[in-house]
Design an enzyme around this catalytic site. Structure first.
Site, PDB file in Angstrom:
ATOM      1  N   GLN A 172      59.413   4.216  -0.691  1.00  0.00           N
ATOM      2  CA  GLN A 172      59.269   5.524  -1.346  1.00  0.00           C
ATOM      3  C   GLN A 172      58.041   6.224  -0.761  1.00  0.00           C
ATOM      4  OE1 GLN A 172      61.434   6.757  -3.445  1.00  0.00           O
ATOM      5  NE2 GLN A 172      62.563   4.999  -4.233  1.00  0.00           N
ATOM      6  N   TYR A 180      71.470  -0.975  -3.944  1.00  0.00           N
ATOM      7  CA  TYR A 180      70.492  -0.253  -3.108  1.00  0.00           C
ATOM      8  C   TYR A 180      69.061  -0.586  -3.564  1.00  0.00           C
ATOM      9  CZ  TYR A 180      74.818   2.499  -2.995  1.00  0.00           C
ATOM     10  OH  TYR A 180      76.126   2.892  -2.940  1.00  0.00           O
ATOM     11  N   ASN A 217      61.600  -2.645  -5.330  1.00  0.00           N
ATOM     12  CA  ASN A 217      60.691  -1.654  -5.902  1.00  0.00           C
ATOM     13  C   ASN A 217      60.926  -1.438  -7.400  1.00  0.00           C
ATOM     14  OD1 ASN A 217      58.805   0.603  -5.755  1.00  0.00           O
ATOM     15  ND2 ASN A 217      60.601   1.945  -5.828  1.00  0.00           N
ATOM     16  N   GLU A 239      71.550  -5.044  -1.472  1.00  0.00           N
ATOM     17  CA  GLU A 239      70.970  -4.093  -0.528  1.00  0.00           C
ATOM     18  C   GLU A 239      71.487  -4.464   0.855  1.00  0.00           C
ATOM     19  OE1 GLU A 239      68.367  -1.606  -0.103  1.00  0.00           O
ATOM     20  OE2 GLU A 239      68.717  -2.069   2.011  1.00  0.00           O
ATOM     21  N   ASP A 294      70.276   3.484  -6.678  1.00  0.00           N
ATOM     22  CA  ASP A 294      69.320   4.386  -6.012  1.00  0.00           C
ATOM     23  C   ASP A 294      69.795   4.550  -4.567  1.00  0.00           C
ATOM     24  OD1 ASP A 294      67.138   5.789  -5.087  1.00  0.00           O
ATOM     25  OD2 ASP A 294      65.749   4.094  -5.145  1.00  0.00           O
ATOM     26  N   CYS A 307      68.064  11.162  -4.558  1.00  0.00           N
ATOM     27  CA  CYS A 307      67.177  12.045  -3.780  1.00  0.00           C
ATOM     28  C   CYS A 307      67.957  13.236  -3.250  1.00  0.00           C
ATOM     29  CB  CYS A 307      66.538  11.262  -2.626  1.00  0.00           C
ATOM     30  SG  CYS A 307      67.763  10.557  -1.516  1.00  0.00           S
TER      31      CYS A 307
HETATM   32  C1  LIG Z   1      66.808   5.536  -1.463  1.00  0.00           C
HETATM   33  S1  LIG Z   1      66.590   3.908  -0.812  1.00  0.00           S
HETATM   34  C2  LIG Z   1      66.135   3.049  -2.275  1.00  0.00           C
HETATM   35  C3  LIG Z   1      65.528   1.697  -2.085  1.00  0.00           C
HETATM   36  C4  LIG Z   1      64.824   1.096  -3.291  1.00  0.00           C
HETATM   37  N1  LIG Z   1      65.552   1.309  -4.512  1.00  0.00           N
HETATM   38  C5  LIG Z   1      63.393   1.626  -3.417  1.00  0.00           C
HETATM   39  O1  LIG Z   1      63.098   2.275  -4.428  1.00  0.00           O
HETATM   40  O2  LIG Z   1      62.590   1.373  -2.505  1.00  0.00           O
HETATM   41  C6  LIG Z   1      68.243   3.459  -0.505  1.00  0.00           C
HETATM   42  C7  LIG Z   1      68.431   2.027  -0.061  1.00  0.00           C
HETATM   43  O3  LIG Z   1      69.844   1.834   0.154  1.00  0.00           O
HETATM   44  C8  LIG Z   1      70.010   0.966   1.258  1.00  0.00           C
HETATM   45  N2  LIG Z   1      71.389   1.220   1.737  1.00  0.00           N
HETATM   46  C9  LIG Z   1      71.823   2.206   2.557  1.00  0.00           C
HETATM   47  N3  LIG Z   1      73.146   2.153   2.693  1.00  0.00           N
HETATM   48  C10 LIG Z   1      73.577   1.107   1.934  1.00  0.00           C
HETATM   49  C11 LIG Z   1      74.854   0.536   1.647  1.00  0.00           C
HETATM   50  N4  LIG Z   1      75.959   1.055   2.186  1.00  0.00           N
HETATM   51  N5  LIG Z   1      74.914  -0.510   0.819  1.00  0.00           N
HETATM   52  C12 LIG Z   1      73.801  -1.023   0.256  1.00  0.00           C
HETATM   53  N6  LIG Z   1      72.559  -0.549   0.488  1.00  0.00           N
HETATM   54  C13 LIG Z   1      72.451   0.509   1.310  1.00  0.00           C
HETATM   55  C14 LIG Z   1      68.894   1.332   2.208  1.00  0.00           C
HETATM   56  O4  LIG Z   1      68.610   0.266   3.083  1.00  0.00           O
HETATM   57  C15 LIG Z   1      67.750   1.646   1.242  1.00  0.00           C
HETATM   58  O5  LIG Z   1      66.959   0.508   1.013  1.00  0.00           O
END
Ligand SMILES: C[S@@+](CC[C@H](N)C(=O)[O-])C[C@H]1O[C@@H](n2cnc3c(N)ncnc32)[C@H](O)[C@@H]1O
Length: 365
Positions: free
Chosen positions: A190, A217, A222, A238, A298, A323
């Protein structure tokens, strides 16, 4: 914001005092989400400057001179000598870094980008090169790291050279309780630490009558680690390998023993729940044994896939952190057929821009 690059630099898009930005964002959120929610939108404000703990810049070469660049508001690149959005520490380091690199042809040639990541434990600067790097750069990189009291990672295609072992850890303070989380230099973190802590605390307030949590995700844990104390058991998934490796270590660091982290894409997890595919990764875990009272998602900007929406619709409480207002709105159009929005938080992760981060608590009818 008193920035000399305002209106030219494409990074900031809102040019008004902060209280007017808050009003504008609240209006934007009510316009977009009023159809789903008739309660009050809670707004979480940020510092309007020096709030970013990670930032990326391009590098422009003009004969011997190098400058940081951002996208120009009207196309192309803009050379900048400062950015008021980055943390005080990154702000102070930026000119020093440029000046040190300017003095060293080895480090300067073919440098095309710089990334900064500030954790509670250290600052990591990643230098991106369009040339083949080898061990002969190590001394220069170590000297630069020592001079700036940071860690340096130099990267080119398939090569990484690190000044010293990394110890990227963030300390989160959630309502007075401290958590220490190990981060990865390449995976998602973040960008606004103060707002991140407010989001985690808000998500925690969404939890009552809990048994088990399913989180999709989850990154490096976090939300997972602080929230794990509110649940009997947690299953968190994730796609990023390095995030999951850190998430598992973060359980140990914070004494969390009720949480299982799985590296699986959201859609893979859906096929496992729908019994469409068997996964070796699931051989020691019975995903059907959980009693999920809450689901936390998320996702990246794209939002949720149809299969994820169909699946999470079955659960009593959904906490959706988003987001991207467009994908959130699209997904709420489906979720509001089975769930009612009980709480809506607006988190100003990105002051001086139109971006808005939202948190939504949905409860099944
Ligand atoms: C907005 S970030 C949020 C991460 C975490 N919740 C945080 O607050 O740090 C989105 C997360 O989704 C993961 N991601 C992206 N595409 C994905 C998928 N198809 N399946 C699972 N995770 C995924 C990314 O690696 C990333 O860590």
């Amino acid at each position: 914001m008193n920035c000399k690059h305002l209106k030219e630099c494409g990074s900031c898009t809102l040019f008004m005092p902060y209280d007017e930005q808050v009003k504008l964002k609240l209006d934007l959120v009510s316009e977009n989400f009023g159809e789903f929610y008739d309660g009050g939108f809670e707004f979480f404000t940020s510092n309007s400057t020096h709030y970013r703990t990670r930032a990326e810049f391009g590098i422009w070469h003009d004969n011997d001179k190098i400058s940081y660049t951002m996208n120009h508001a009207h196309g192309g690149k803009l050379c900048i000598d400062e950015c008021l959005k980055v943390s005080d520490k990154i702000f102070t380091i930026m000119p020093k870094l440029l000046s040190k690199i300017s003095e060293n042809d080895n480090l300067k040639q073919k440098l095309f980008g710089v990334e900064f990541l500030q954790s509670s434990s250290e600052v990591l600067i990643t230098l991106l090169y369009h040339k083949k790097l080898d061990e002969s750069y190590l001394n220069d990189i170590r000297n630069l790291a020592d001079a700036l009291e940071v860690k340096i990672l130099a990267r080119s295609r398939k090569v990484k050279i690190l000044s010293d072992e990394l110890d990227l850890k963030d300390e989160l303070n959630i309502n007075g309780k401290k958590f220490e989380l190990k981060l990865s230099e390449t995976a998602f973190t973040q960008p606004n630490k103060a707002i991140n802590e407010k989001m985690i605390s808000w998500a925690g307030e969404c939890v009552c009558d809990s048994d088990d949590l399913l989180e999709l995700y989850c990154g490096h844990g976090n939300f997972t680690i602080p929230l794990s104390f509110k649940f009997n058991r947690v299953l968190a998934t994730e796609i990023s390998k390095s995030s999951i490796a850190n998430a598992k270590q973060n359980c140990q660091i914070n004494g969390v023993s009720n949480t299982k982290f799985l590296r699986m894409s959201a859609d893979e997890l859906m096929s496992a729940f729908n019994k469409e595919r068997e996964f070796n990764r699931l051989k020691d875990i019975d995903i059907f044994d959980y009693n999920f009272t809450h689901v936390l998602v998320d996702p990246p900007r794209a939002g949720l896939s149809k299969s994820v929406i169909e699946f999470i619709k079955n659960y009593e409480n959904i906490i959706y952190i988003s987001c991207c207002m467009d994908s959130l709105k699209r997904d709420l159009k489906h979720l509001n057929k089975t769930h009612k929005v009980l709480k809506f938080g607006v988190f100003d992760q990105f002051a001086n821009t139109h971006h808005v981060e939202c948190g939504v608590l949905l409860k099944r009818f």
